[in-house]
Design an enzyme around this catalytic site. Structure first.
Site, short mmCIF file in Angstrom:
data_model
loop_
_atom_site.label_atom_id
_atom_site.label_comp_id
_atom_site.label_asym_id
_atom_site.label_seq_id
_atom_site.Cartn_x
_atom_site.Cartn_y
_atom_site.Cartn_z
N ASP A 84 -0.26 4.45 1.02
CA ASP A 84 -0.53 5.47 2.05
C ASP A 84 0.24 5.18 3.33
OD1 ASP A 84 -2.24 3.18 2.50
OD2 ASP A 84 -3.40 4.40 3.91
N HIS A 101 0.83 -1.22 0.00
CA HIS A 101 0.00 0.00 0.00
C HIS A 101 0.86 1.26 0.00
CE1 HIS A 101 0.29 0.91 4.42
NE2 HIS A 101 0.31 -0.39 4.57
N ASP A 124 3.81 -6.48 3.77
CA ASP A 124 3.38 -5.46 4.73
C ASP A 124 3.64 -5.91 6.16
OD1 ASP A 124 2.26 -3.07 5.59
OD2 ASP A 124 0.18 -3.76 5.39
N GLU A 152 -5.01 1.95 2.70
CA GLU A 152 -5.00 0.74 3.54
C GLU A 152 -5.09 1.08 5.01
OE1 GLU A 152 -3.08 -2.58 5.91
OE2 GLU A 152 -2.58 -0.45 5.76
N GLU A 153 -4.44 2.18 5.40
CA GLU A 153 -4.37 2.52 6.82
C GLU A 153 -5.72 2.95 7.39
OE1 GLU A 153 -2.02 1.79 8.58
OE2 GLU A 153 -0.13 1.89 7.47
N HIS A 159 3.84 3.44 12.48
CA HIS A 159 2.93 4.54 12.86
C HIS A 159 3.53 5.46 13.92
CE1 HIS A 159 -0.90 2.08 11.56
NE2 HIS A 159 0.13 1.93 10.73
N ASP A 179 6.08 1.41 6.65
CA ASP A 179 4.74 0.85 6.50
C ASP A 179 3.97 1.73 5.53
OD1 ASP A 179 2.29 -0.42 6.84
OD2 ASP A 179 1.95 0.39 8.84
#
Length: 411
Positions: free
Chosen positions: A82, A80, A200, A177-178, A382, A143
């Site tokens: 994002d 992903h 991922d 995705e997030e 994150h 990520d």
């Protein structure tokens, strides 16, 4: 290879691609398209002629089969674009600590942020490697820009080495995705794959075939508003009601007090005024039945609190987000077993794991595309102390290549 996995990664992370759950559009932020356009341009430059970015922000591309066998399954590799809205992704300034020799890592943009070996035991396996971090003022974006860089690098390697036989490979890069919308508008017929792998995951050597099952919960409260000077016996403050509901949530059922296979109830936002308030929560459990139990517990807590406020009302909306992909993958054991063998051939000891979270692969699995998750090498997702090593990303590239070879060999 004309580009390394590290140089690609460093190029991708400086682009701000955070998604936005409050946005109604797909993709949720236009800036994700900037990276999508870059990826399409790079794919075309390495010889992937059909690479395209659609209006929803998906990148589709094909590495054609180069084997004479006609029964090799079509494999998709997915990552992903994002990054999470949890922490700033604007102005990422990555640093590369070459030949890391151990010890804590103090981040140069904010000396109060330190990646501590005691809290990140995987750093012990990185001695002599090149460790990449942010400067501490933003997240890094491993990520899942590590996954993007790994798939891109593997694609170029396969195209430049036609002696490595493989079937048709489909590439899918997703937005959002997030915020749990990563595959909401993906066209599986257009993708045309038999199954897939998301890149991922975290620690090198890990293959994950199980995720949480997940629901969201939204509580809307309508209170009784009145001037506070005349409120005696009349006011029912929606803010206070919301606070009472949150206070009654079990303290042993939070993300910070659970681990392993424990689920949780987690309030993610609260807003409101005297006359009305809203609480948003997420429910997580490895068992779908456990999700139902948590929803029932939430209903009980709300009812207990609302009984003290007879003039007020509420609504509770539970929304399905994704389900444990193991329910699907257990019916396709060869997909996971081949990944385990590819990891072994890439020089690692495979570790089969479960994700205390979700991936695009969870939803893809239930949409008809079985899709376990392979490590991408990042850690502390994150957060401003996120990190990844070049060598672990290179191991992921090797794993993709070995997987492509394995499916051709065993066809």
């Amino acid at each position: 290879m004309t580009d390394t996995v590290t140089s690609r990664f460093l190029r991708y992370v400086v682009l701000d691609t955070q998604s936005d759950a409050s946005s109604p559009t797909q993709p949720s932020t236009a800036k994700q398209l900037d990276l999508g356009r870059m990826l399409v341009s790079e794919l075309q430059a390495i010889g992937v002629n059909d690479a395209e970015l659609d209006k929803y922000g998906y990148v589709y591309a094909t590495i054609p089969s180069n084997t004479g066998k006609n029964n090799v399954p079509v494999v998709c590799f997915c990552a992903h674009m994002d990054t999470a809205p949890d922490f700033s992704g604007t102005g990422v300034r990555p640093q590369v600590i070459r030949n890391y020799q151990g010890g804590d890592i103090t981040l140069p943009g904010d000396a109060s942020r330190i990646i501590k070996m005691a809290e990140h035991p995987e750093l012990k396996n990185q001695i002599g490697n090149d460790v990449i971090t942010s400067d501490g003022t933003t997240l890094l974006g491993a990520d899942d820009k590590a996954g993007l860089a790994e798939i891109m690098t593997a694609a170029e390697f396969l195209l430049n080495n036609p002696d490595i036989k493989h079937g048709t490979i489909r590439i899918l890069f997703t937005p959002d995705e997030e915020i749990a919308r990563g595959v909401a508008k993906v066209d599986l017929q257009k993708l045309g794959a038999d199954f897939g792998y998301t890149l991922d995951g975290e620690t090198a050597g890990t293959i994950e075939d199980e995720t949480f099952s997940a629901d969201s919960a939204d509580i809307t409260i309508r209170g009784v508003a009145i001037h506070p000077g005349f409120a005696y016996g009349k006011m029912e403050n929606a803010i206070r009601i919301a606070g009472n509901i949150i206070a009654k949530l079990p303290k042993d059922m939070t993300p910070e007090t659970t681990k392993g296979r424990d689920g949780f109830i987690h309030p993610t936002s609260v807003s409101g005024a005297m006359e009305g308030a809203k609480i948003s929560l997420i429910l997580r459990d490895f068992r779908t039945e456990g999700l139902k139990e948590k929803a029932k517990l939430l209903e009980t807590i709300i009812a207990e609190v609302m009984a003290d406020y007879p003039g007020s009302s509420h609504t509770l909306k539970i929304t399905e987000q994704y389900r444990n992909m193991k329910e699907v993958l257990d019916h396709h054991p060869d997909i996971v077993e081949n990944a385990i063998e590819a990891i072994r051939r890439a020089g690692m000891s495979p570790v089969r794991g479960s994700i205390r979270g979700g991936t695009d692969g969870a939803r893809l699995s239930f949409m008809g595309l079985p899709c376990p998750n392979i490590f991408a090498g990042g850690h502390a997702f994150h957060s401003p102390i996120e990190w990844v090593s070049s060598q672990d990303m290179e191991r992921a590239v090797k794993t993709i290549v070995e997987l492509a070879k394995l499916w051709e060999e065993r066809a």
